[in-house]
Design an enzyme around this catalytic site. Structure first.
Site, PDB file in Angstrom:
ATOM      1  N   SER A  65     -12.849  12.570 -39.134  1.00 28.85           N
ATOM      2  CA  SER A  65     -12.725  13.234 -40.564  1.00 28.85           C
ATOM      3  C   SER A  65     -14.013  14.000 -40.779  1.00 28.85           C
ATOM      4  O   SER A  65     -13.926  15.059 -41.726  1.00 28.85           O
ATOM      5  CB  SER A  65     -12.769  12.376 -41.610  1.00 28.85           C
ATOM      6  OG  SER A  65     -11.182  11.999 -42.153  1.00 28.85           O
ATOM      7  N   LYS A  68     -13.394  17.820 -40.921  1.00 23.33           N
ATOM      8  CA  LYS A  68     -12.802  18.179 -42.014  1.00 23.33           C
ATOM      9  C   LYS A  68     -13.900  19.307 -42.912  1.00 23.33           C
ATOM     10  O   LYS A  68     -13.489  20.349 -43.465  1.00 23.33           O
ATOM     11  CB  LYS A  68     -12.200  17.337 -43.238  1.00 23.33           C
ATOM     12  CG  LYS A  68     -11.130  16.435 -42.539  1.00 23.33           C
ATOM     13  CD  LYS A  68     -10.890  15.453 -43.545  1.00 23.33           C
ATOM     14  CE  LYS A  68      -9.542  14.413 -42.881  1.00 23.33           C
ATOM     15  NZ  LYS A  68      -9.472  13.099 -43.669  1.00 23.33           N
ATOM     16  N   TYR A 193      -4.844  20.051 -35.549  1.00 22.34           N
ATOM     17  CA  TYR A 193      -5.589  18.922 -36.014  1.00 22.34           C
ATOM     18  C   TYR A 193      -6.189  17.868 -35.226  1.00 22.34           C
ATOM     19  O   TYR A 193      -7.318  17.213 -35.466  1.00 22.34           O
ATOM     20  CB  TYR A 193      -4.625  18.540 -37.239  1.00 22.34           C
ATOM     21  CG  TYR A 193      -5.257  17.431 -38.043  1.00 22.34           C
ATOM     22  CD1 TYR A 193      -6.159  17.660 -39.198  1.00 22.34           C
ATOM     23  CD2 TYR A 193      -5.002  15.948 -37.864  1.00 22.34           C
ATOM     24  CE1 TYR A 193      -6.691  16.527 -39.931  1.00 22.34           C
ATOM     25  CE2 TYR A 193      -5.397  14.984 -38.766  1.00 22.34           C
ATOM     26  CZ  TYR A 193      -6.379  15.138 -39.641  1.00 22.34           C
ATOM     27  OH  TYR A 193      -7.166  14.240 -40.583  1.00 22.34           O
ATOM     28  N   TYR A 245     -14.700   8.855 -48.621  1.00 25.08           N
ATOM     29  CA  TYR A 245     -13.172   8.206 -49.050  1.00 25.08           C
ATOM     30  C   TYR A 245     -13.518   7.772 -50.268  1.00 25.08           C
ATOM     31  O   TYR A 245     -14.329   8.344 -51.157  1.00 25.08           O
ATOM     32  CB  TYR A 245     -13.020   7.050 -47.908  1.00 25.08           C
ATOM     33  CG  TYR A 245     -13.015   7.442 -46.629  1.00 25.08           C
ATOM     34  CD1 TYR A 245     -12.030   8.483 -45.984  1.00 25.08           C
ATOM     35  CD2 TYR A 245     -13.727   7.021 -45.661  1.00 25.08           C
ATOM     36  CE1 TYR A 245     -12.021   8.877 -44.632  1.00 25.08           C
ATOM     37  CE2 TYR A 245     -13.843   7.322 -44.435  1.00 25.08           C
ATOM     38  CZ  TYR A 245     -12.808   8.191 -43.786  1.00 25.08           C
ATOM     39  OH  TYR A 245     -12.961   8.553 -42.695  1.00 25.08           O
ATOM     40  N   VAL A 263     -13.141   7.987 -39.152  1.00 25.60           N
ATOM     41  CA  VAL A 263     -12.755   6.594 -38.688  1.00 25.60           C
ATOM     42  C   VAL A 263     -13.132   6.327 -37.479  1.00 25.60           C
ATOM     43  O   VAL A 263     -13.060   5.296 -36.839  1.00 25.60           O
ATOM     44  CB  VAL A 263     -11.311   6.664 -38.994  1.00 25.60           C
ATOM     45  CG1 VAL A 263     -10.780   6.582 -40.335  1.00 25.60           C
ATOM     46  CG2 VAL A 263     -10.545   7.547 -38.052  1.00 25.60           C
TER      47      VAL A 263
HETATM   48  N1  GLU Z   1      -7.880  11.987 -37.226  1.00 26.20           N
HETATM   49  C1  GLU Z   1      -7.797  11.028 -38.320  1.00 26.20           C
HETATM   50  C2  GLU Z   1      -6.577  10.979 -39.029  1.00 26.20           C
HETATM   51  O1  GLU Z   1      -5.953  11.910 -39.674  1.00 26.20           O
HETATM   52  C3  GLU Z   1      -9.061  11.319 -39.228  1.00 26.20           C
HETATM   53  C4  GLU Z   1      -9.068  10.208 -40.396  1.00 26.20           C
HETATM   54  C5  GLU Z   1     -10.443   9.977 -40.707  1.00 26.20           C
HETATM   55  O2  GLU Z   1     -11.481  10.013 -39.897  1.00 26.20           O
HETATM   56  O3  GLU Z   1     -10.682   9.652 -41.722  1.00 26.20           O
HETATM   57  O4  GLU Z   1      -6.115   9.922 -39.578  1.00 26.20           O
END
Ligand code: GLU
Length: 309
Positions: A65, A68, A193, A245, A263
């Site tokens: 994430s 992002k 992604y 989060y 994550v």
């Molecule tokens: N690639 C992960 C997903 O989409 C990233 C989630 C994350 O790191 O919060 O579930």
């Protein structure tokens, strides 16, 4: 000789390390389940190119994430604020990062922010380029420009592992395509992604990225403006309001540093004007944040008085 900053970081790692025992590595992306839960590492990049590190710092890990933040900056550079925020909101959510619930209840359907999966998928859909390779190449070049490390690439094993199991993200994409939030081909979007999330870095790379974001977009080594100032500010603000989060509020109070976690157990910290922090600790708490990494960052923030509030 070990300097005092490094000694302090070593002491802080020792204090935070026991917390990793209370966390678990993510397994919903099968390849991430292979990480060593006892690992904890930190790099801090400060002015004049000084970088202090402690722990297993040669360990590479995937952005997940944290990517992002990078794609949000690139999409804003590609399309401007009006277009990006016509499709993705600016508000935090108390829901888990991969929740579909609000997409259905909000009318018109629009992901609440670019840091949850739905919002991030909509943002990745906007990255300009005619093929997945070209678009991924642009994301990688952007990271190379921030880190001065052109060897950064994605891990095919982690990307494939996520792509083959990403049914919830697939569902989010199809839902958003129905509502015209996502425009492009869903499988191509998922390919891009999952590759973006699988970009592999170490703590030092992450610390430099944090420095650039905190430094309003200017690379400290090349002095080049990699991100326009206003976009760096937007990104930093999302890191404060939604970066950790549904623990972002508590994190702002306890730590007070703009940050984004993934994550994989990575945490990117962007202290305004003069410090970037990269942390890796794959054992996660129940909200998906690195459990040892959170403790470590809390200790660093208190010790060096880094809260922005
Ligand atoms: N690639 C992960 C997903 O989409 C990233 C989630 C994350 O790191 O919060 O579930």
């Amino acid at each position: 000789m070990i300097c005092s900053e490094q000694e302090t970081l070593l002491e802080m790692i020792d204090l935070a390390l026991p917390y990793t025992k209370h966390g678990k590595v993510a397994t919903y992306i099968p390849a991430l389940g292979e990480a060593d839960p006892d690992t904890l590492a930190v790099s801090i990049y400060t002015t004049n190119g000084e970088c202090y590190s402690a722990g297993n710092i040669n360990q590479k890990f995937t952005l997940q994430s944290i990517s992002k933040v990078i794609t949000l900056a690139l999409a804003l550079m590609d399309h401007g604020e009006d277009y990006v925020f016509s499709k993705v909101g600016m508000e935090p959510t108390g829901d888990p990062f991969n929740s579909i619930a609000k997409l259905e209840t909000l009318v018109p359907s629009k992901p609440l922010n670019p840091m949850i999966n739905a919002g991030a998928l909509a943002v990745t859909d906007m990255i300009a380029g005619s093929t997945v390779e070209e678009r991924l190449g642009r994301i990688l070049s952007f990271i190379h420009e921030m880190t001065n490390n052109t060897s950064i690439h994605y891990c095919d094993k982690v990307a494939t592992s996520e792509y083959e199991t990403a049914d919830l993200n697939r569902a989010l994409c199809y839902f958003m395509k129905q509502h015209r939030v996502v425009i492009g081909d869903v499988e191509q979007l998922l390919e891009l992604y999952t590759k973006q999330c699988a970009i592999e870095v170490d703590c030092k790379d992450l610390a430099i990225i944090g420095y650039v974001i905190g430094n309003e977009g200017v690379n400290p080594d090349t002095k080049r403006r990699v991100i326009p100032m206003q976009i760096a500010r937007i990104v930093k603000t999302f890191m404060v309001t939604c970066g950790m989060y549904n623990a972002s509020g508590e994190f702002a109070i306890r730590v007070g540093i703009p940050a984004k976690s993934g994550v994989s157990g990575g945490i990117l910290g962007a202290v305004p004007y003069g410090m970037g922090i990269g942390i890796y600790g794959p054992a996660l708490d129940e909200k998906g944040n690195s459990i040892g990494g959170m403790k470590l960052l809390e200790g660093i923030s208190h010790r060096f008085n880094l809260s922005i509030f």
